[in-house]
Scaffold this motif. Structure first.
Motif, PDB file in Angstrom:
ATOM      1  N   TRP A  42       0.840  -1.197   0.000  1.00 54.00           N
ATOM      2  CA  TRP A  42       0.000   0.000   0.000  1.00 54.00           C
ATOM      3  C   TRP A  42       0.880   1.254   0.000  1.00 54.00           C
ATOM      4  CZ3 TRP A  42      -4.957   0.962  -0.863  1.00 54.00           C
ATOM      5  CH2 TRP A  42      -5.461   2.218  -0.520  1.00 54.00           C
ATOM      6  N   ASP A  43       0.570   2.173  -0.903  1.00 57.96           N
ATOM      7  CA  ASP A  43       1.282   3.446  -0.945  1.00 57.96           C
ATOM      8  C   ASP A  43       0.452   4.482  -0.192  1.00 57.96           C
ATOM      9  OD1 ASP A  43       2.270   6.028  -1.752  1.00 57.96           O
ATOM     10  OD2 ASP A  43       3.327   5.032  -3.392  1.00 57.96           O
ATOM     11  N   PRO A  44       0.910   4.926   0.991  1.00 60.00           N
ATOM     12  CA  PRO A  44       0.111   5.852   1.798  1.00 60.00           C
ATOM     13  C   PRO A  44      -0.026   7.241   1.178  1.00 60.00           C
ATOM     14  CG  PRO A  44       1.763   4.719   3.134  1.00 60.00           C
ATOM     15  CD  PRO A  44       2.118   4.474   1.703  1.00 60.00           C
TER      16      PRO A  44
ATOM     17  N   GLU B 205       6.565  -1.996  -8.777  1.00 66.69           N
ATOM     18  CA  GLU B 205       6.556  -0.564  -8.473  1.00 66.69           C
ATOM     19  C   GLU B 205       7.114  -0.269  -7.087  1.00 66.69           C
ATOM     20  OE1 GLU B 205       2.588   0.321 -11.178  1.00 66.69           O
ATOM     21  OE2 GLU B 205       2.451  -0.659  -9.227  1.00 66.69           O
ATOM     22  N   VAL B 206       7.695  -1.300  -6.468  1.00 69.65           N
ATOM     23  CA  VAL B 206       8.338  -1.149  -5.165  1.00 69.65           C
ATOM     24  C   VAL B 206       9.850  -1.133  -5.374  1.00 69.65           C
ATOM     25  CG1 VAL B 206       8.726  -2.179  -2.903  1.00 69.65           C
ATOM     26  CG2 VAL B 206       6.462  -2.291  -3.943  1.00 69.65           C
ATOM     27  N   GLU B 207      10.486  -0.126  -4.806  1.00 69.84           N
ATOM     28  CA  GLU B 207      11.945   0.007  -4.924  1.00 69.84           C
ATOM     29  C   GLU B 207      12.557  -0.239  -3.548  1.00 69.84           C
ATOM     30  OE1 GLU B 207      14.616   3.888  -5.408  1.00 69.84           O
ATOM     31  OE2 GLU B 207      13.486   3.453  -7.229  1.00 69.84           O
ATOM     32  N   ASN B 208      13.324  -1.309  -3.411  1.00 72.97           N
ATOM     33  CA  ASN B 208      13.941  -1.634  -2.129  1.00 72.97           C
ATOM     34  C   ASN B 208      15.267  -0.884  -1.999  1.00 72.97           C
ATOM     35  OD1 ASN B 208      12.079  -3.605  -0.978  1.00 72.97           O
ATOM     36  ND2 ASN B 208      12.600  -4.836  -2.765  1.00 72.97           N
ATOM     37  N   ARG B 209      15.360  -0.037  -0.976  1.00 74.70           N
ATOM     38  CA  ARG B 209      16.555   0.787  -0.775  1.00 74.70           C
ATOM     39  C   ARG B 209      17.289   0.340   0.481  1.00 74.70           C
ATOM     40  NH1 ARG B 209      13.968   6.831  -1.498  1.00 74.70           N
ATOM     41  NH2 ARG B 209      12.766   6.418  -3.431  1.00 74.70           N
ATOM     42  N   ASP B 210      18.606   0.223   0.343  1.00 69.70           N
ATOM     43  CA  ASP B 210      19.430  -0.105   1.503  1.00 69.70           C
ATOM     44  C   ASP B 210      19.482   1.092   2.440  1.00 69.70           C
ATOM     45  OD1 ASP B 210      19.995  -2.596   0.460  1.00 69.70           O
ATOM     46  OD2 ASP B 210      21.780  -1.907  -0.607  1.00 69.70           O
TER      47      ASP B 210
ATOM     48  N   THR C 264      16.835  -3.177   4.346  1.00 74.74           N
ATOM     49  CA  THR C 264      16.228  -2.514   3.181  1.00 74.74           C
ATOM     50  C   THR C 264      14.816  -2.081   3.535  1.00 74.74           C
ATOM     51  OG1 THR C 264      15.416  -4.620   2.301  1.00 74.74           O
ATOM     52  CG2 THR C 264      17.566  -3.858   1.533  1.00 74.74           C
ATOM     53  N   LEU C 265      14.423  -0.970   2.942  1.00 75.40           N
ATOM     54  CA  LEU C 265      13.060  -0.480   3.121  1.00 75.40           C
ATOM     55  C   LEU C 265      12.396  -0.403   1.752  1.00 75.40           C
ATOM     56  CD1 LEU C 265      12.815   2.494   5.660  1.00 75.40           C
ATOM     57  CD2 LEU C 265      11.753   0.252   5.811  1.00 75.40           C
ATOM     58  N   PRO C 266      11.117  -0.811   1.667  1.00 76.28           N
ATOM     59  CA  PRO C 266      10.401  -0.709   0.382  1.00 76.28           C
ATOM     60  C   PRO C 266       9.830   0.694   0.178  1.00 76.28           C
ATOM     61  CG  PRO C 266       9.007  -1.789   2.004  1.00 76.28           C
ATOM     62  CD  PRO C 266      10.305  -1.482   2.700  1.00 76.28           C
ATOM     63  N   TYR C 267      10.120   1.282  -0.961  1.00 75.30           N
ATOM     64  CA  TYR C 267       9.598   2.608  -1.295  1.00 75.30           C
ATOM     65  C   TYR C 267       8.765   2.521  -2.565  1.00 75.30           C
ATOM     66  CZ  TYR C 267      12.724   4.968   2.031  1.00 75.30           C
ATOM     67  OH  TYR C 267      13.360   5.396   3.163  1.00 75.30           O
ATOM     68  N   GLY C 268       7.746   3.340  -2.665  1.00 74.63           N
ATOM     69  CA  GLY C 268       6.998   3.461  -3.908  1.00 74.63           C
ATOM     70  C   GLY C 268       7.848   4.204  -4.927  1.00 74.63           C
ATOM     71  N   ASP C 269       8.028   3.621  -6.109  1.00 66.82           N
ATOM     72  CA  ASP C 269       8.928   4.253  -7.075  1.00 66.82           C
ATOM     73  C   ASP C 269       8.363   5.559  -7.627  1.00 66.82           C
ATOM     74  OD1 ASP C 269       6.942   3.250  -8.713  1.00 66.82           O
ATOM     75  OD2 ASP C 269       8.290   2.289 -10.133  1.00 66.82           O
TER      76      ASP C 269
ATOM     77  N   VAL D 295       7.438   5.335   1.957  1.00 65.59           N
ATOM     78  CA  VAL D 295       7.677   3.964   2.404  1.00 65.59           C
ATOM     79  C   VAL D 295       6.387   3.164   2.259  1.00 65.59           C
ATOM     80  CG1 VAL D 295       8.325   2.500   4.352  1.00 65.59           C
ATOM     81  CG2 VAL D 295       9.470   4.704   4.008  1.00 65.59           C
ATOM     82  N   ILE D 296       6.493   2.014   1.625  1.00 65.87           N
ATOM     83  CA  ILE D 296       5.320   1.162   1.365  1.00 65.87           C
ATOM     84  C   ILE D 296       4.944   0.400   2.626  1.00 65.87           C
ATOM     85  CG2 ILE D 296       4.498  -0.813   0.035  1.00 65.87           C
ATOM     86  CD1 ILE D 296       4.751   1.912  -1.457  1.00 65.87           C
ATOM     87  N   GLU D 297       3.650   0.316   2.842  1.00 66.76           N
ATOM     88  CA  GLU D 297       3.140  -0.368   4.028  1.00 66.76           C
ATOM     89  C   GLU D 297       2.327  -1.581   3.613  1.00 66.76           C
ATOM     90  OE1 GLU D 297       3.387  -0.907   7.760  1.00 66.76           O
ATOM     91  OE2 GLU D 297       3.927   1.124   7.136  1.00 66.76           O
ATOM     92  N   PRO D 298       2.630  -2.777   4.134  1.00 68.52           N
ATOM     93  CA  PRO D 298       1.721  -3.909   3.912  1.00 68.52           C
ATOM     94  C   PRO D 298       0.404  -3.599   4.643  1.00 68.52           C
ATOM     95  CG  PRO D 298       3.884  -4.661   4.658  1.00 68.52           C
ATOM     96  CD  PRO D 298       3.839  -3.179   4.869  1.00 68.52           C
TER      97      PRO D 298
END
Length: 965
Positions: free
Chosen positions: A173-175, A185-190, A361-366, A371-374
């Protein structure tokens, strides 16, 4: 032809001509060949990945077209739901100061269509710049009327079969955007984060085996504590086996949650205890399913803490029996503010055992950068299990083949572990879901509201409201191969061009697009969507890093084609950066890398560079020096063509049926080599080895046609000894007629081989090949009129009968002698233009025969005063020597050089090498250097030492020879 090759003057002109002449449309004749372009986002610009991919597709398409296939390269763009909606929302905000909600749904959608008509064709204009020979008359858009009908039809049929359903499930979910998004569409960033270790008190006076009244759990997301439903321990962990079935009193909330046994808990990690939050973590959701836990959602769609939790069972049904109470102090807090407060409160209660710094790593909406939330939400899903089975079988039985084959394993691994596919998005721009609700929430799926009423017997007074959600863009693009051809109608195009022949795609969307196309196409057409999937790697920078705007290493392919000044390039790379220090570093690096900017290279040079690096499936390190090299290749081909035209235009090129010609050894050799090259290039193209195809063409054009054959043609074309000339067979010829016959043979060979080269090059380098072909084809007898084009010429076919192995052996001998003489000139520092007397000796009988046959070539190309056969090697004076097989090539040294001057020069060179050798030997003798320097650096120094020693040895040998004169 112009003196210099200027691609910018020919490329746009030729593309407009091809398009105006309808060259890209199917011919209607021959075996069908079709490719569907992976539809780029309508909002997008051409990036290096697009340019690479489009080059491969166009090369295949042009090649098949020349082979006589009925060829369709289907073009189109994707409506790009999130990207387009964001772009237009920003535009409306800037221009009108309004949000989409201010406008309302219909007015906002009108704004999107307005933008699409005005500005949505940028990437298609860039496709034209790349030379893409797509059929523009059939251009499709995933939101056009015909495609919309296909999308509706598939949704309705799948729903009728129970394969599409609505349910409450965990999604990305993109808040910020308030929508579910796909994994792609999720970008995992270190990042450097924290691991908080909390004490969870055991309830009912229970203690651990070592007497503690709590368990320690660790989390990177303390705010999710509020939604915990249990603590898991590994069933094989002896420390906690006695606690399974006991309870924890969840801190801050007071909820009693069980200790459960589940293999998800890793005995070797931390305490071995794991908190379980099924409504806010995908792994925990699976544990929750195994343990039959409820789902406790604590977040709003803004990712703020709810006043009261939402509690559901695994079927998404509300559970009123479970207390939804959450601490009031956290209500309305943003998740990250809540995190700080919860950590502080746990610490105040003495329940914060430690805080550990970790890299995670954190998932971000590209698109949003949030930050993407389950999150547990109501969504539409496709049940994929029954769709996956035939899709797996299609690859297993070879109906679809992956190139390279190892990608089949990646495909199988994903397909055999599929999760149901979330296809709904909470957007306004997209294919609106064809489902209607009455006031009681009953769902009616149909193609239209009227059909919904008729299908379900609903009277006109029953109020229906259409679902607000739209479909995931991957759902509509999953229908791409058949939807673009008119399905669900039974069109002639569908019958002719489906299944398509090959899909060209990156490995990163095998799951998201390729697999889904296979499933949906098999389901609705009983055919595979394509017979071959050619998988390519990603285009990276010269250091192997992924190109990204944040790294400032993105290269715009149009800048490589047209050139760009350094200031403009720096502005493009740093213009939108918020961090001044980072922008300054990127600007500095850009100036260092490109110095004065990027020169124009033209489309053909860029395409050839991509093809030379298309090594099936591997990532590409894009190197500017290679691009420079292939621009030089274009120049080489241009200049060679000018030489041919200067010697052929206005002359008799032996094309007429009655025209007598005599082929020289060089003519027969280059014709023979052409056949081998045609076979090599064709085989490489059939195997999708574009790197091998381009290399075979490059080697033939540069090394054989330009460097050798053009030079070998000059002695024939410029020969004027009518009475005493020697022909290729070694027989004395006489008279102008015989001489002209040889010249006609060479002219014909020059133009016909060049014409074949241009046809071989055309799929890879369309512009330069067309421009030159228009001048050469009339001379070669292959031109059919002013509207003729190389695009519709036949692909060159190797003819075995024209392969002349003896000519190859003879030319290799000739080249060997010429190279030997040139080497002696270089070693002895003899001027390139100084005529030499050369003797050949110690060879085989055929060597002497070859000498007699090739005096003309040898004398001209090696710049010889004389060349003789020395029967007795002992009679030779002091000579410089080179070997060609067993034969010696001798150049007498007397009177060729100033002995004293040359010895002095050599002595200085030897001294220079001694200093270089001494310096490296000293470095390699230093124990400190050997201990500290990386192995690669030490090996490099040893290699340099070896090279310097070899150079010194060669200089000493030369010195010894000259001293003996």
């Amino acid at each position: 032809m112009e003196k210099t090759y200027q691609p910018e003057q020919i490329e746009t002109r030729w593309y407009e001509r091809w398009e105006a002449d309808g060259r890209f449309a199917p011919s209607g004749e021959g075996e069908p060949f079709s490719i569907m372009i992976p539809p780029p986002n309508v909002t997008g610009s051409l990036h290096m990945g697009h340019a690479f991919q489009d080059t491969i597709m166009d090369t295949l398409t042009r090649w098949k077209r020349m082979q006589g296939h009925n060829t369709l390269w289907q073009v189109g763009t994707d409506h790009a739901g999130i990207a387009t909606q964001m772009l237009v929302e920003r535009k409306v905000a800037v221009e009108e100061g309004k949000t989409r909600h201010d406008l309302g749904r219909e007015a906002f959608i009108d704004k999107v269509w307005e933008w699409k008509h005005e500005s949505g064709g940028h990437i298609t204009r860039q496709l034209r710049r790349m030379g893409a020979s797509v059929d523009w008359s059939r251009e499709r858009f995933t939101m056009d009327e015909g495609f919309y009908k296909a999308v509706q039809e598939v949704f309705v049929r799948l729903h009728e079969e129970g394969l599409i359903y609505r349910g409450k499930r965990l999604v990305n979910w993109d808040p910020t955007l308030h929508t579910a998004i796909s994994d792609l569409e999720v970008e995992n960033r270190d990042q450097q984060g924290s691991f908080w270790h909390f004490r969870y008190p055991l309830a009912d006076g229970v203690t651990t085996d070592d007497g503690k009244d709590y368990l320690v759990v660790a989390t990177t997301r303390p705010e999710t504590l509020l939604g915990d439903t249990g603590v898991a321990v590994n069933p094989a962990d002896p420390r906690y086996i006695s606690l399974v079935g006991k309870f924890i009193e969840l801190p801050l909330v007071g909820r009693r949650i069980p200790v459960v046994a589940d293999e998800h808990a890793d005995m070797e990690k931390g305490s071995g205890c794991v908190k379980i939050t099924p409504a806010h973590d995908f792994n925990d959701y699976e544990v929750g399913k195994r343990q039959d836990h409820v789902l406790i959602n604590i977040f709003s769609k803004d990712a703020t803490i709810l006043e009261r939790a939402e509690v559901y069972n695994l079927k998404g049904q509300p559970q009123p029996d479970v207390d939804p109470t959450l601490p009031a102090k956290y209500a309305g807090l943003d998740r990250f503010e809540a995190r700080k407060q919860i950590v502080a409160d746990m610490d105040a209660l003495g329940l914060l055992e430690q805080v550990e710094a970790v890299n995670n790593t954190l998932p971000y909406g590209d698109r949003s950068g949030d930050v993407i939330e389950p999150l547990l939400t109501d969504q539409w899903f496709v049940a994929v299990e029954s769709l996956a089975k035939p899709a797996i079988e299609a690859v297993e039985n070879g109906d679809i083949q992956f190139v390279p084959k190892n990608y089949e394993n990646m495909y199988f691994a994903w397909m055999r572990d599929l999760q149901d596919w979330c296809i709904s998005r909470q957007l306004w721009w997209g294919h609106r879901i064809p489902a209607w609700y009455d006031t009681e929430g009953n769902i009616f799926v149909a193609r239209t509201e009227q059909e919904a009423r008729e299908k379900h017997g609903l009277s006109a007074d029953v109020q229906l409201t259409q679902d607000e959600d739209v479909l995931d863009t991957w759902f509509s693009s999953g229908l791409w191969t058949f939807g673009t051809l008119g399905w669900p109608e039974k069109t002639p195009e569908l019958a002719t061009f489906h299944p398509s022949s090959v899909l060209v795609t990156g490995f990163d969307i095998i799951f998201f697009w390729v697999a889904r196309m296979i499933m949906l196409t098999l389901k609705f057409t009983d055919e595979v969507p394509f017979k071959t999937v050619y998988v390519h790697g990603l285009v990276r920078d010269a250091q192997g890093q992924k190109m990204s705007k944040s790294k400032g290493n993105v290269i715009d392919p149009i800048d490589l084609i047209d050139g760009i000044e350094i200031e403009t390039l720096v502005e493009k790379r740093t213009g939108n950066m918020m961090q001044p220090q980072k922008a300054k570093a990127i600007a500095k690096a850009t100036r260092q890398e490109f110095d004065g900017g990027i020169e124009a290279h033209g489309t053909d040079a860029l395409r050839f560079t991509f093809l030379s690096q298309a090594t099936t499936g591997r990532d590409i390190k894009f190197d500017m020096s290679r691009l420079d090299g292939y621009r030089n290749f274009c120049n080489k081909l241009w200049n060679a063509s000018r030489y041919v035209l200067m010697n052929a235009e206005g002359e008799d090129c032996g094309i007429g049926q009655d025209s007598e010609v005599e082929l020289s050894l060089a003519d027969r050799w280059i014709i023979s080599q052409l056949q081998k090259t045609e076979a090599q290039v064709t085989k490489a193209m059939e195997e999708y080895r574009f790197d091998h195809a381009s290399q075979a063409l490059y080697d033939f054009v540069w090394n054989e046609y330009c460097d050798w054959y053009l030079e070998l043609s000059k002695p024939v074309l410029w020969e004027d000894d009518v009475q005493g000339s020697t022909n290729a067979a070694g027989n004395r010829a006489s008279g102008a007629a015989a001489l002209e016959k040889r010249k006609r043979g060479t002219r014909r060979t020059l133009v016909r081989v060049l014409e074949a080269i241009l046809r071989l090059a055309h799929p890879m380098m369309p512009y330069i090949s067309e421009e030159i072909w228009q001048r050469v084809a009339p001379l070669a007898g292959t031109f059919k009129g002013e509207n003729d084009s190389i695009m519709v010429q036949p692909w060159p076919q190797a003819e075995q009968a024209k392969i002349d192995e003896q000519a190859t052996l003879d030319i290799e001998w000739l080249k060997g002698v010429i190279i030997a003489v040139r080497n002696i000139r270089a070693e002895m520092n003899i001027a390139p233009g100084k005529p030499l007397d050369v003797m050949l000796t110690k060879g085989k009988p055929e060597d002497q025969s070859r000498l007699e046959s090739n005096r003309l070539f040898l004398s001209k190309l090696a710049k010889l005063e004389s060349v003789t056969w020395l029967a007795n090697p002992d009679d030779a004076p002091l000579c410089a020597t080179q070997l060609v097989g067993e034969m010696e090539v001798l150049v007498p040294m007397a009177d060729l050089i100033d002995k004293d001057v040359e010895l002095k020069r050599l002595s200085k060179e030897i001294d220079k090498q001694d200093k270089l050798i001494g310096g490296i030997e000293k470095k390699l003798g230093n124990e400190g250097f050997l201990a500290k320097a990386p192995d690669a650096v030490v090996e490099k120094e040893r290699g340099k030492l070896k090279d310097f020693q070899a150079a010194r040895k060669l200089l000493l040998e030369q010195q010894e020879k000259i001293q003996a004169l």
